[in-house]
Write an enzyme that holds these catalytic residues in place. Sequence first.
Site, PDB file in Angstrom:
ATOM      1  N   SER A   1     -27.392  24.027  -8.521  1.00 34.61           N
ATOM      2  CA  SER A   1     -26.821  23.427  -9.891  1.00 34.61           C
ATOM      3  C   SER A   1     -26.899  22.067  -9.489  1.00 34.61           C
ATOM      4  CB  SER A   1     -27.030  24.179 -10.934  1.00 34.61           C
ATOM      5  OG  SER A   1     -27.221  22.952 -12.460  1.00 34.61           O
TER       6      SER A   1
ATOM      7  N   HIS B   1     -15.100  22.901  -6.402  1.00 35.83           N
ATOM      8  CA  HIS B   1     -13.156  22.313  -6.461  1.00 35.83           C
ATOM      9  C   HIS B   1     -13.219  21.045  -7.075  1.00 35.83           C
ATOM     10  CE1 HIS B   1     -12.399  25.815  -2.870  1.00 35.83           C
ATOM     11  NE2 HIS B   1     -13.850  25.657  -3.436  1.00 35.83           N
TER      12      HIS B   1
ATOM     13  N   ASP C   1     -19.758  21.192  -1.736  1.00 36.28           N
ATOM     14  CA  ASP C   1     -21.562  20.873  -0.984  1.00 36.28           C
ATOM     15  C   ASP C   1     -22.422  20.614  -1.738  1.00 36.28           C
ATOM     16  OD1 ASP C   1     -19.536  22.025   1.088  1.00 36.28           O
ATOM     17  OD2 ASP C   1     -20.761  23.421   2.119  1.00 36.28           O
TER      18      ASP C   1
END
Length: 283
Positions: A249, A145, A88
């Site tokens: 980050s 992921h 995201d």
Amino acid sequence: MSDRLAVLPQYLIPKQAITLLAGKLASARAGGLTTSVIRWFVGRYGVNMAEAANPDIASYASFNDFFTRPLKTGARPLADADFICPVDGAISQFGRIDRDRIFQAKGHDYSTHALVGGDRDLAIQFQDGEFATLYLSPRDYHRIHMPCDGRLTRMIYVPGALFSVNPTTARGVPGLFARNERVVCVFENDEIGPFVLVLVGATIVGSMATVWEGQINPPRPGKIREWDYAPGKVTLKKGDEMGRFLLGSTVVMLFPKKRISFTPDWAPARPIRMGEAMGSRAL
């Protein structure tokens, strides 16, 4: 105010000390105080707790537990695409690697060689390839992921600075992503060959972790560390969790030449969600 002037204080503040302190505070189990901090953070940044597997703010023992919270099953369905978005956040930049130069922001680029910690043999595999730089803001889900299937072959910890990685800093600090602390994860895929996910550290990022080694930093030994993995020891499927940030980050991905075509609706600054279509195999 110019971006370079805006980031000037970051050259002066003790970033390592601030980050060490932030990491200790984020891991502290302070009962009601921890709950109050989390509640303030949720309100300040508009965190959507309805997506969390555990939406009860008071149940998190530490800020880190909250920050790395898992999502409900099905909250991020995986698109039917060759490559999916691994996080995201928002797109910082993406596109073609110009020989070995990666575009950072107007007036700034950096080399693949520097990004991967000085390994020329590794960097040359991505000459004229493709890259994507994805920024995770404080409000975002902070687990990372896999964009496609991959067999882990190497991991490289590269020490460095701890500048912020927000858009203003990307415009104001030359070579930002190749000068900050980072963890370079090298994978092999049967159809596209090697690809790399680089987890980039930043100010107050307490640590970065992978699912196969756990917490990588701290400690911060001040020198490059390397891990090699036997074929098949760590194999992950598209969409599997591969790592996480403790306090936000950036992820930089590298792909070889003519392996990926990014989806037409991708653009710099566009919001992204883990699992959405990122691209298809180049023809």
